[in-house]
Enzyme design. Structure first.
Site, PDB file in Angstrom:
ATOM      1  CE  LYS A 293      -4.459   0.574   0.036  1.00 18.17           C
ATOM      2  NZ  LYS A 293      -5.493  -0.393  -0.356  1.00 18.17           N
TER       3      LYS A 293
ATOM      4  CG  ASP B 279      -7.190   2.790  -1.095  1.00 23.73           C
ATOM      5  OD1 ASP B 279      -7.545   1.613  -1.097  1.00 23.73           O
ATOM      6  OD2 ASP B 279      -7.397   3.542  -0.108  1.00 23.73           O
TER       7      ASP B 279
END
Ligand code: GLU
Length: 441
Positions: free
Chosen positions: A118, A158
């Site tokens: 991430k 995201d």
């Protein structure tokens, strides 16, 4: 947990995510002494590495701005690092560590070979112009490009990062790398390597999963009232598919409050969600301003105050707390599928589970997004592009497999299915076995 607490006491989201997984896997872990011998848990909870970098850019007024950028490469036991980028003012290493940790298990559930990662920045897209967003993305990629590659680490979108941002990021990557490596990012535009249905995939996959869960419980979604939170890409896909399946979407929300839609969301309203997202205003009130006869805005309220059958958190971590869960149950809600990553607090999950509410966690429900990123990587690597039907069929199959894995590992001695345990154990077994087979590294 005690050791992690002492070391990372400030990293609340990260500790919360690890605690949930460790509680779920305790029994299976203890049945496998070889995991303990190889210290799998101690290794699995630490990211492989974290890159931190300064991102400096110039705003529309000509002023110099500085943000922080990160990439957390969490685990590569089953494939190259894979996971989105989050641009949000509240981004911290703790948030990205929790998301990278979750991603590792989620990606394992997809059936595809992808490790977990991430990244992102504390850059706040709210109120920024398109030109500012472009300049920020370009400056961010000036650093990020050294850490990524199609067989190494593949970022995607995201919160705060969608098709527009991926375009700007890829443009700069291509210039720096001097290669047309489409496989380095997913969520690209459909004309230059993006997969058909990737924008819809998280929401569509979540509804396919919800359908399987309802079917297993002897129920169906047709005619049911669905309350969603958020109005971004994930909520948009979820609203589209929920409506197609015959459900009535009666609430969406934003940081400013909730929009109630008593007669159910219309196609025009679903299209308008995209306009609202592109405006960078981050206000759900805009929906009620545009459709005053259909939507009613209440400031400061969440979607969980609206009477519904099914609650679908689609926005941010910990957006549904224990009190929200109690309010939903008091209003007759009987199912909650977490579409956002860790959308429910531990108290909310406990409240749902102890009241017999059907509940499934984000890492299973929302895995259709990253799974379709995996399908985009396959198309890029073989220089082909699949039709919408082909991608949708594969997404259906993957969501069904994830549901089956949850049932396999989550069915309790009394017959009820604990989807939290099921998802965590299924993801863990795959990653842990791969780590064991690859030796102590
Ligand atoms: N950000 C999404 C997730 O949480 C998608 C990641 C991806 O496609 O790599 O799974």
């Amino acid at each position: 947990m005690a050791k992690l607490q002492a070391k990372y006491g400030q990293e609340k989201e990260y500790l919360q995510a690890v605690q949930e997984v460790l509680e779920s896997i305790e029994d299976v872990y203890n049945q496998h002494p070889e995991f303990e011998k190889a210290k799998i848990v101690e290794r699995l909870v630490e990211p492989d590495r974290i890159f931190t970098f300064r991102v400096t850019w110039i705003d529309d007024k000509g002023e110099v701005q500085t943000n922080l950028g990160y990439r957390v490469q969490f685990n590569s036991a089953i494939g190259p690092y894979k996971g989105g980028l989050r641009f949000h003012k509240a981004v911290t290493p703790s948030m990205l560590k929790f998301l990278g940790f979750e991603q590792t298990f989620k990606n394992a559930l997809t059936t595809l070979p992808m490790g977990g990662a991430k990244g992102g920045s504390d850059f706040d897209p709210v109120g920024k112009s398109d030109a500012e967003i472009m300049r920020f993305c370009q400056a961010f990629m000036l650093e990020l490009w050294k850490c990524i590659g199609p067989d190494q680490d593949i970022p995607a979108g995201d919160v705060g990062v969608g098709g527009r941002e991926i375009g700007f990021l890829y443009g700069m990557y291509k210039k720096l790398a001097r290669e047309y490596n489409t496989g380095v990012l997913t969520g690209k535009g459909a004309t230059w390597g993006g997969s058909i249905l990737r924008p819809e995939a998280t929401g569509f996959g979540a509804l396919y999963f919800t359908q399987h869960l309802l079917h297993k419980a002897g129920k169906n979604i047709e005619g049911k009232r669905v309350a969603l939170s958020g109005f971004g890409n994930v909520a948009w896909g979820a609203a589209t598919k929920a409506k197609q399946l015959g459900a009535k979407v009666i609430a969406i929300s934003g940081p400013d409050g909730v929009c109630e839609i008593p007669d159910g969301i219309t196609d025009e309203m679903i299209d308008y969600m995209l306009v609202m997202r592109a405006s960078n205003r981050n206000k759900v009130e805009d929906m009620a301003v545009k459709f005053p006869a259909l939507a009613k805005f209440t400031p400061g309220k969440k979607s969980w105050s609206v009477k519904c059958d099914i609650a679908l958190p689609c926005a941010f971590q910990n957006e549904l707390n224990g009190d929200d869960a109690k309010e939903l149950i008091a209003n007759g809600t009987w199912c909650c599928c977490e579409v956002s990553n860790m959308g429910c607090t531990p108290e909310a999950i406990h409240t749902f589970q102890s009241n017999g509410i059907l509940f499934a966690p984000g890492k299973a429900v929302n895995a259709g997004g990253v799974a379709t990123s995996g399908l985009e990587m396959t198309q890029n690597a073989s220089h082909i592009s699949w039709s919408a039907q082909e991608v949708d069929d594969k997404l259906h199959f993957i969501m069904q497999s994830i549901h089956e894995a949850c049932v396999k590992y989550g069915t309790q001695p009394d017959g009820h299915i604990d989807y939290v345990k099921g998802a965590n154990i299924a993801g863990f077994m795959k990653v842990a076995t791969a780590m064991l087979e690859q030796g102590i590294i």
